[in-house]
Design an enzyme around this catalytic site. Sequence first.
Site, PDB file in Angstrom:
ATOM      1  N   TYR A  96     -41.589  -0.532   5.416  1.00 26.81           N
ATOM      2  CA  TYR A  96     -41.235  -1.694   4.582  1.00 26.81           C
ATOM      3  C   TYR A  96     -41.366  -1.386   3.090  1.00 26.81           C
ATOM      4  O   TYR A  96     -40.643  -1.964   2.275  1.00 26.81           O
ATOM      5  CB  TYR A  96     -42.052  -2.931   4.990  1.00 26.81           C
ATOM      6  CG  TYR A  96     -41.609  -3.458   6.342  1.00 26.81           C
ATOM      7  CD1 TYR A  96     -40.437  -4.220   6.459  1.00 26.81           C
ATOM      8  CD2 TYR A  96     -42.295  -3.150   7.499  1.00 26.81           C
ATOM      9  CE1 TYR A  96     -39.996  -4.655   7.694  1.00 26.81           C
ATOM     10  CE2 TYR A  96     -41.854  -3.583   8.750  1.00 26.81           C
ATOM     11  CZ  TYR A  96     -40.702  -4.340   8.833  1.00 26.81           C
ATOM     12  OH  TYR A  96     -40.249  -4.767  10.061  1.00 26.81           O
ATOM     13  N   GLN A 149     -31.468 -14.730   7.989  1.00 26.32           N
ATOM     14  CA  GLN A 149     -32.397 -13.916   8.777  1.00 26.32           C
ATOM     15  C   GLN A 149     -32.797 -12.682   7.979  1.00 26.32           C
ATOM     16  O   GLN A 149     -33.625 -11.902   8.419  1.00 26.32           O
ATOM     17  CB  GLN A 149     -31.721 -13.486  10.085  1.00 26.32           C
ATOM     18  CG  GLN A 149     -31.354 -14.663  10.981  1.00 26.32           C
ATOM     19  CD  GLN A 149     -30.423 -14.223  12.113  1.00 26.32           C
ATOM     20  OE1 GLN A 149     -30.860 -13.716  13.118  1.00 26.32           O
ATOM     21  NE2 GLN A 149     -29.128 -14.420  11.920  1.00 26.32           N
ATOM     22  N   ASN A 150     -32.179 -12.504   6.823  1.00 27.60           N
ATOM     23  CA  ASN A 150     -32.418 -11.283   6.046  1.00 27.60           C
ATOM     24  C   ASN A 150     -33.697 -11.396   5.224  1.00 27.60           C
ATOM     25  O   ASN A 150     -34.041 -12.466   4.729  1.00 27.60           O
ATOM     26  CB  ASN A 150     -31.233 -11.015   5.110  1.00 27.60           C
ATOM     27  CG  ASN A 150     -29.953 -10.792   5.886  1.00 27.60           C
ATOM     28  OD1 ASN A 150     -30.000 -10.566   7.097  1.00 27.60           O
ATOM     29  ND2 ASN A 150     -28.818 -10.868   5.213  1.00 27.60           N
ATOM     30  N   VAL A 151     -34.334 -10.249   5.056  1.00 27.08           N
ATOM     31  CA  VAL A 151     -35.566 -10.229   4.288  1.00 27.08           C
ATOM     32  C   VAL A 151     -35.326  -9.672   2.878  1.00 27.08           C
ATOM     33  O   VAL A 151     -36.248  -9.588   2.079  1.00 27.08           O
ATOM     34  CB  VAL A 151     -36.666  -9.427   5.028  1.00 27.08           C
ATOM     35  CG1 VAL A 151     -37.009 -10.115   6.346  1.00 27.08           C
ATOM     36  CG2 VAL A 151     -36.254  -7.976   5.291  1.00 27.08           C
ATOM     37  N   ASP A 152     -34.075  -9.326   2.584  1.00 28.09           N
ATOM     38  CA  ASP A 152     -33.755  -8.882   1.228  1.00 28.09           C
ATOM     39  C   ASP A 152     -33.644 -10.095   0.301  1.00 28.09           C
ATOM     40  O   ASP A 152     -33.723 -11.242   0.742  1.00 28.09           O
ATOM     41  CB  ASP A 152     -32.466  -8.025   1.215  1.00 28.09           C
ATOM     42  CG  ASP A 152     -31.217  -8.815   1.637  1.00 28.09           C
ATOM     43  OD1 ASP A 152     -30.982  -9.909   1.082  1.00 28.09           O
ATOM     44  OD2 ASP A 152     -30.468  -8.335   2.510  1.00 28.09           O
ATOM     45  N   HIS A 179     -36.910 -15.073   8.633  1.00 25.43           N
ATOM     46  CA  HIS A 179     -37.681 -13.920   9.115  1.00 25.43           C
ATOM     47  C   HIS A 179     -38.547 -13.293   8.030  1.00 25.43           C
ATOM     48  O   HIS A 179     -38.959 -12.143   8.157  1.00 25.43           O
ATOM     49  CB  HIS A 179     -36.731 -12.875   9.723  1.00 25.43           C
ATOM     50  CG  HIS A 179     -36.079 -13.348  10.988  1.00 25.43           C
ATOM     51  ND1 HIS A 179     -34.962 -12.761  11.536  1.00 25.43           N
ATOM     52  CD2 HIS A 179     -36.400 -14.377  11.825  1.00 25.43           C
ATOM     53  CE1 HIS A 179     -34.614 -13.409  12.651  1.00 25.43           C
ATOM     54  NE2 HIS A 179     -35.468 -14.391  12.830  1.00 25.43           N
ATOM     55  N   GLY A 213     -22.117 -12.548   9.633  1.00 23.81           N
ATOM     56  CA  GLY A 213     -22.767 -11.247   9.761  1.00 23.81           C
ATOM     57  C   GLY A 213     -24.038 -11.220  10.575  1.00 23.81           C
ATOM     58  O   GLY A 213     -25.000 -10.555  10.196  1.00 23.81           O
ATOM     59  N   THR A 214     -24.027 -11.919  11.700  1.00 25.39           N
ATOM     60  CA  THR A 214     -25.176 -11.820  12.599  1.00 25.39           C
ATOM     61  C   THR A 214     -24.686 -11.649  14.027  1.00 25.39           C
ATOM     62  O   THR A 214     -23.723 -12.303  14.433  1.00 25.39           O
ATOM     63  CB  THR A 214     -26.125 -13.036  12.483  1.00 25.39           C
ATOM     64  OG1 THR A 214     -27.050 -13.013  13.583  1.00 25.39           O
ATOM     65  CG2 THR A 214     -25.397 -14.372  12.459  1.00 25.39           C
TER      66      THR A 214
HETATM   67  P1  OAD Z   1     -27.552  -7.292  13.632  1.00 25.07           P
HETATM   68  O1  OAD Z   1     -27.647  -5.869  13.168  1.00 25.07           O
HETATM   69  O2  OAD Z   1     -27.993  -7.615  14.992  1.00 25.07           O
HETATM   70  O3  OAD Z   1     -26.044  -7.772  13.499  1.00 25.07           O
HETATM   71  C1  OAD Z   1     -25.305  -7.491  12.330  1.00 25.07           C
HETATM   72  C2  OAD Z   1     -23.956  -8.140  12.456  1.00 25.07           C
HETATM   73  O4  OAD Z   1     -23.288  -7.903  11.244  1.00 25.07           O
HETATM   74  C3  OAD Z   1     -23.086  -7.579  13.587  1.00 25.07           C
HETATM   75  O5  OAD Z   1     -22.530  -8.654  14.330  1.00 25.07           O
HETATM   76  C4  OAD Z   1     -22.019  -6.799  12.831  1.00 25.07           C
HETATM   77  O6  OAD Z   1     -20.748  -6.825  13.487  1.00 25.07           O
HETATM   78  C5  OAD Z   1     -21.950  -7.570  11.533  1.00 25.07           C
HETATM   79  N1  OAD Z   1     -21.413  -6.832  10.377  1.00 25.07           N
HETATM   80  C6  OAD Z   1     -21.381  -5.491  10.145  1.00 25.07           C
HETATM   81  N2  OAD Z   1     -20.782  -5.249   8.966  1.00 25.07           N
HETATM   82  C7  OAD Z   1     -20.430  -6.443   8.437  1.00 25.07           C
HETATM   83  C8  OAD Z   1     -19.780  -6.859   7.237  1.00 25.07           C
HETATM   84  N3  OAD Z   1     -19.372  -5.982   6.321  1.00 25.07           N
HETATM   85  N4  OAD Z   1     -19.605  -8.190   7.028  1.00 25.07           N
HETATM   86  C9  OAD Z   1     -20.025  -9.096   7.939  1.00 25.07           C
HETATM   87  N5  OAD Z   1     -20.631  -8.766   9.076  1.00 25.07           N
HETATM   88  C10 OAD Z   1     -20.844  -7.459   9.329  1.00 25.07           C
HETATM   89  O7  OAD Z   1     -28.321  -8.175  12.537  1.00 25.07           O
HETATM   90  P2  OAD Z   1     -28.880  -9.671  12.657  1.00 25.07           P
HETATM   91  O8  OAD Z   1     -28.026 -10.493  13.547  1.00 25.07           O
HETATM   92  O9  OAD Z   1     -29.114 -10.138  11.283  1.00 25.07           O
HETATM   93  O10 OAD Z   1     -35.243  -9.512  12.661  1.00 25.07           O
HETATM   94  O11 OAD Z   1     -30.263  -9.423  13.359  1.00 25.07           O
HETATM   95  C11 OAD Z   1     -31.104 -10.492  13.616  1.00 25.07           C
HETATM   96  C12 OAD Z   1     -32.544 -10.087  13.480  1.00 25.07           C
HETATM   97  O12 OAD Z   1     -32.828  -8.971  14.315  1.00 25.07           O
HETATM   98  C13 OAD Z   1     -32.924  -9.604  12.123  1.00 25.07           C
HETATM   99  O13 OAD Z   1     -33.265 -10.648  11.231  1.00 25.07           O
HETATM  100  C14 OAD Z   1     -34.099  -8.727  12.359  1.00 25.07           C
HETATM  101  C15 OAD Z   1     -33.558  -7.984  13.547  1.00 25.07           C
HETATM  102  O14 OAD Z   1     -34.453  -7.343  14.308  1.00 25.07           O
HETATM  103  C16 OAD Z   1     -36.439  -9.149  12.179  1.00 25.07           C
HETATM  104  O15 OAD Z   1     -36.588  -8.218  11.430  1.00 25.07           O
HETATM  105  C17 OAD Z   1     -37.550 -10.004  12.655  1.00 25.07           C
END
Ligand code: OAD
Length: 230
Positions: free
Chosen positions: A54, A87-90, A105, A170-171
């Site tokens: 981190y 959900q982003n920590v940035d 998160h 983007g999730t």
């Molecule tokens: P993921 O990595 O699971 O999903 C990222 C999503 O972003 C995917 O659906 C990609 O297709 C999409 N993506 C990629 N490039 C993109 C772009 N240029 N524009 C838009 N979308 C794009 O990430 P999260 O869903 O955020 O938790 O993950 C959820 C949680 O799991 C996070 O907050 C984290 C992780 O473990 C903790 O750290 C507690």
Amino acid sequence: MKKKLIVLTGAGISAESGIATFRDADGLWEGHDIMEVASPQGFKTNPALVLDFYNKRRAQLAEVEPNRAHEILAELEDHYDVTIITQNVDDLHERGGSSNIIHLHGELKKAKSSVVDSHVQECSGSIQIGDLAADGSQLRPHIVWFGEAVPLIEQAHELVTQADILLIIGTSMVVYPAAGLIHAAKPGKPIYVIDPGNPELVTDRVQFIQKTATEGLAELVPVLTVNLPT
Ligand code: OAD
């Protein structure tokens, strides 16, 4: 009165700023198994590795900039009462100019006690073993790890119930309880999803724009702002 636009964002919105997503690289996050660096067990097993991980992510924030998608969400405040649930920590939504942001998160730029969850403090540098919180416990990143409670989920749920429009960007929609927020949108209220991949879409109410965050928002904004006062 402005309509309420609630935006749920994930790692994908920061991808175009150069921050790696979690699940686009075979379950490895910057070379680590997610559970190794994002679980209480991982911290117990190897606290130095987790702190270092981190610390690097926090340092990376100085090298990245908000992208056009973050900025567009801030600009939408001219038209809507916007709240971002991320959900982003940035800190890219903050630096992109958004006013109302809920970090489900946690936040990289904060640290907390490892015994009392609510003992949170600012943290711009690094956290080392031996750095203590005011209560004398080891400081840890202010991140909600797997298996831990998500304290802001009820507030987020309430906001989504009030949404006139829900926008999800983007999730992968596989991490709960965040992913379950989509069910809180009231019947009849539009739900848009922007993602170039294949997020888990659990309802056929969704209007899916299969594009990157910047491209998808460029397409959606004219739809969202047509006939609205500036
Ligand atoms: P993921 O990595 O699971 O999903 C990222 C999503 O972003 C995917 O659906 C990609 O297709 C999409 N993506 C990629 N490039 C993109 C772009 N240029 N524009 C838009 N979308 C794009 O990430 P999260 O869903 O955020 O938790 O993950 C959820 C949680 O799991 C996070 O907050 C984290 C992780 O473990 C903790 O750290 C507690």
